[in-house]
Design a protein around this motif. Structure first.
Motif, short mmCIF file in Angstrom:
data_model
loop_
_atom_site.label_atom_id
_atom_site.label_comp_id
_atom_site.label_asym_id
_atom_site.label_seq_id
_atom_site.Cartn_x
_atom_site.Cartn_y
_atom_site.Cartn_z
N ARG A 112 36.58 1.43 -5.65
CA ARG A 112 35.51 0.68 -5.10
C ARG A 112 34.83 0.19 -6.35
O ARG A 112 34.41 0.79 -7.27
CB ARG A 112 34.49 1.56 -4.31
N VAL A 114 31.71 -2.91 -7.34
CA VAL A 114 30.57 -3.50 -6.96
C VAL A 114 30.30 -4.77 -7.93
O VAL A 114 29.90 -4.19 -9.17
CB VAL A 114 29.26 -2.88 -6.69
N SER A 129 30.53 -5.54 -2.80
CA SER A 129 31.23 -4.42 -3.04
C SER A 129 32.71 -4.98 -2.45
O SER A 129 32.70 -5.52 -1.39
CB SER A 129 30.92 -3.13 -2.29
#
Length: 246
Positions: A112, A114, A129
């Motif tokens: 992940r 961002v 994200s």
């Protein structure tokens, strides 16, 4: 997208005059996108994404909306791919070519990120994200040939393409993204899977990804053939000085 920008609209060329009612309606939608609550803004964004591909004027791509994104495609229409029907091919100069289902991609370790999203046309969406499989993991599983130098990406819109050098493709901030803003990526944002190249202008993050082909040299993508920089680092290419995205 791709690069979230298409040709400039020309009502005379497109064969439909832009009437006063359409123009006023466009302004009204823009104002709504500015003042509405976040939930309504997200709904407006989805509505604009749905109609942008059928808008002969291109004006829907200029409207403000809650998510800050603009919707463009270089193809006249883009077929939908259901999760059960989606396949991602990894081939070219590799020892183990493979076609991944969406379920197989989801089963791999996920990363992940961002970061801000920066379009080369100027708009920016902060703190967005993305989550998916590192491209380097798919390349390692395929067994890249020693003669390989680059990776070419193709899309199921039948038109768009992109490329990265092999070193760029192996960066930890380059993903085959399956989720965006903590939701599965929908069709309008390039789902079921898209490329995400965090440090580069957003045209490098090809939507509707269908093919990853390892090659012996960089082959310019759709917009590079029309003059965009092949190495599209945010703030260090295309004559722009934008702040880095991460």
């Amino acid at each position: 997208m791709n690069p979230e920008r298409s040709r400039e609209p020309d009502p005379e060329r497109d064969g439909r005059p832009l009437g006063r009612r359409v123009f006023l309606g466009t302004l009204g939608l823009g104002a709504l996108g500015v003042v509405a609550a976040p939930a309504l803004q997200r709904g407006l964004e989805g509505f604009l994404g749905g109609v942008a591909g059928q808008d002969p004027t291109g004006l829907t791509g200029l409207l403000p909306n809650g998510g800050g994104f603009r919707y463009y495609s270089v193809a006249a229409s883009v077929p939908h791919r259901a999760a059960a029907d989606y396949r991602l091919a990894v081939d070219g100069l590799v020892r183990h070519p493979r076609r991944y289902t969406l379920a197989e991609l989801r089963a791999l370790p996920q990363t992940r990120l961002v970061r801000d999203v920066q379009c080369v046309t100027g708009w920016r969406v902060p703190g967005t994200s993305f989550e998916g499989v590192r491209l380097s993991r798919l390349l390692d599983a395929a067994g890249v040939s020693p003669s390989a130098e680059a990776v070419r990406f193709t899309c199921f819109d039948g038109t768009y393409s992109e490329s990265l050098t092999l070193d760029q493709a192996r960066r930890p901030d380059v993903l085959v993204a399956l989720r965006m803003r903590d939701e599965d990526i929908g069709h309008d944002h390039g789902g079921p899977a898209r490329l995400y190249v965090a440090p580069m202008y957003f045209y490098k993050s090809a939507k509707w990804l269908s093919g990853i082909t390892v090659t012996d040299r960089v082959r310019p993508g759709y917009w590079e053939e029309l003059g965009y920089d092949v190495d599209a680092w945010v703030g260090r290419s295309n004559g722009r000085g934008d702040a880095p995205t991460g």
